[in-house]
Design an enzyme around this catalytic site. Structure first.
Site, PDB file in Angstrom:
ATOM      1  N   ASP A  11       1.722  85.190  76.093  1.00  0.00           N
ATOM      2  CA  ASP A  11       1.898  84.529  74.553  1.00  0.00           C
ATOM      3  C   ASP A  11       2.869  85.215  73.771  1.00  0.00           C
ATOM      4  O   ASP A  11       2.974  85.680  72.575  1.00  0.00           O
ATOM      5  CB  ASP A  11       0.488  84.560  73.708  1.00  0.00           C
ATOM      6  N   LYS A 108      -1.984  76.924  77.402  1.00  0.00           N
ATOM      7  CA  LYS A 108      -3.691  76.684  76.978  1.00  0.00           C
ATOM      8  C   LYS A 108      -3.764  76.512  75.478  1.00  0.00           C
ATOM      9  O   LYS A 108      -2.954  76.623  74.768  1.00  0.00           O
ATOM     10  CB  LYS A 108      -4.146  78.328  77.532  1.00  0.00           C
ATOM     11  N   CYS A 153      -6.182  87.302  73.482  1.00  0.00           N
ATOM     12  CA  CYS A 153      -5.545  86.666  75.095  1.00  0.00           C
ATOM     13  C   CYS A 153      -5.602  87.711  76.131  1.00  0.00           C
ATOM     14  O   CYS A 153      -6.148  87.421  77.196  1.00  0.00           O
ATOM     15  CB  CYS A 153      -4.479  86.062  74.715  1.00  0.00           C
TER      16      CYS A 153
HETATM   17  C1  VGL Z   1      -4.184  84.270  70.397  1.00  0.00           C
HETATM   18  C2  VGL Z   1      -5.599  83.959  68.517  1.00  0.00           C
HETATM   19  C3  VGL Z   1      -5.359  82.606  68.570  1.00  0.00           C
HETATM   20  C4  VGL Z   1      -3.641  85.177  71.067  1.00  0.00           C
HETATM   21  C5  VGL Z   1      -4.316  82.869  70.314  1.00  0.00           C
HETATM   22  O1  VGL Z   1      -2.571  85.048  72.051  1.00  0.00           O
HETATM   23  O2  VGL Z   1      -4.192  86.082  71.558  1.00  0.00           O
HETATM   24  N1  VGL Z   1      -4.849  84.827  69.391  1.00  0.00           N
HETATM   25  N2  VGL Z   1      -4.677  82.100  69.623  1.00  0.00           N
END
Ligand code: VGL
Ligand code: ZN
Length: 219
Positions: A11, A108, A153
């Site tokens: 991410d 995702k 994540c």
């Molecule tokens: C994430 C919070 C919400 C992450 C993704 O990538 O850790 N954290 N969505």
């Protein structure tokens, strides 16, 4: 036969970098480290948080403040600012991240009703991304994980990976966390160590001679 390894780059999107909707402090500082190491792995996977507008994890749906915790269908859910909305600028992978060595991008969080932290299984603990089959199919035994956010994540991906039978190393200086709720970072690091997830800095990993140094790049 060679023990195949992979790197999961988690991410690295504008919304998780300073200035983004769900900014992780120092999130962009992971990018030069990731670029330095990514060509050393046999396979490289990047993940992308990819939510429809109005996703169930967004505080704005409930008139609540971001970072509050709410129980939704018997599950504790951290409410997040609207982030990584499909096709929005904030959902893009950061332009400084070198995508050259990336073999596969996994998205995702597409389901409006399920949040998804792990790269393997969504938060309903049932819906799979399919990544485990890709890695098993290739004979990958050791997964290295870096990126954002350490306590969401990265943590959930690491815990699922070890439960699936992989060796797992978190490259800790190539990660940054949100520490929500406060103290969460310490808690997840302890839990990962207890599960025999290795936690190392990138220089130690580079010195461990994992280096396939694919295509002769990235020296
Ligand atoms: C994430 C919070 C919400 C992450 C993704 O990538 O850790 N954290 N969505
Ligand atoms: Zn998200």
């Amino acid at each position: 036969m060679k023990m195949m390894n992979c790197l999961i780059i988690t991410d690295i999107q504008y919304d998780f970098c300073p200035g983004g909707a769900l900014a992780v402090a120092g999130g962009d500082q992971t990018i030069p480290i990731i670029n330095k190491i990514s060509s050393k792995f046999d396979k490289v996977i990047a993940t992308q948080d990819w939510h429809p507008p109005g996703h169930m994890s967004f505080a704005s749906n409930y008139g609540r403040h971001p970072y509050e915790v709410m129980t939704i269908v018997n599950q504790e859910q951290v409410l997040w600012p609207d982030h990584c909305v499909q096709g929005s600028p904030g959902a893009r992978l950061h332009k400084n991240l070198n995508l050259g060595p990336v073999d596969l991008i996994i998205r995702k969080g597409n389901d409006p009703n399920i949040d998804s932290y792990s790269s393997f299984v969504e938060n309903d603990k049932v819906t799979k991304t399919g990544l485990q089959y890709y890695l098993w199919g290739l004979g990958v035994k050791h997964i290295y994980i870096c990126g954002l956010a350490t306590d969401y994540c990265v943590y959930f991906s690491a815990m699922d990976a070890i439960a699936l039978g992989f060796k797992v190393t978190v490259i800790i200086d190539a990660c940054r966390g949100v520490d929500v709720p406060s103290g969460n970072m310490k808690k997840v690091i302890g839990e990962m160590r207890r599960e025999h997830i290795m936690i190392e800095t990138h220089d130690v990993i580079l010195s461990q001679n994992l280096t396939s140094d694919r295509f002769g790049r990235g020296k």
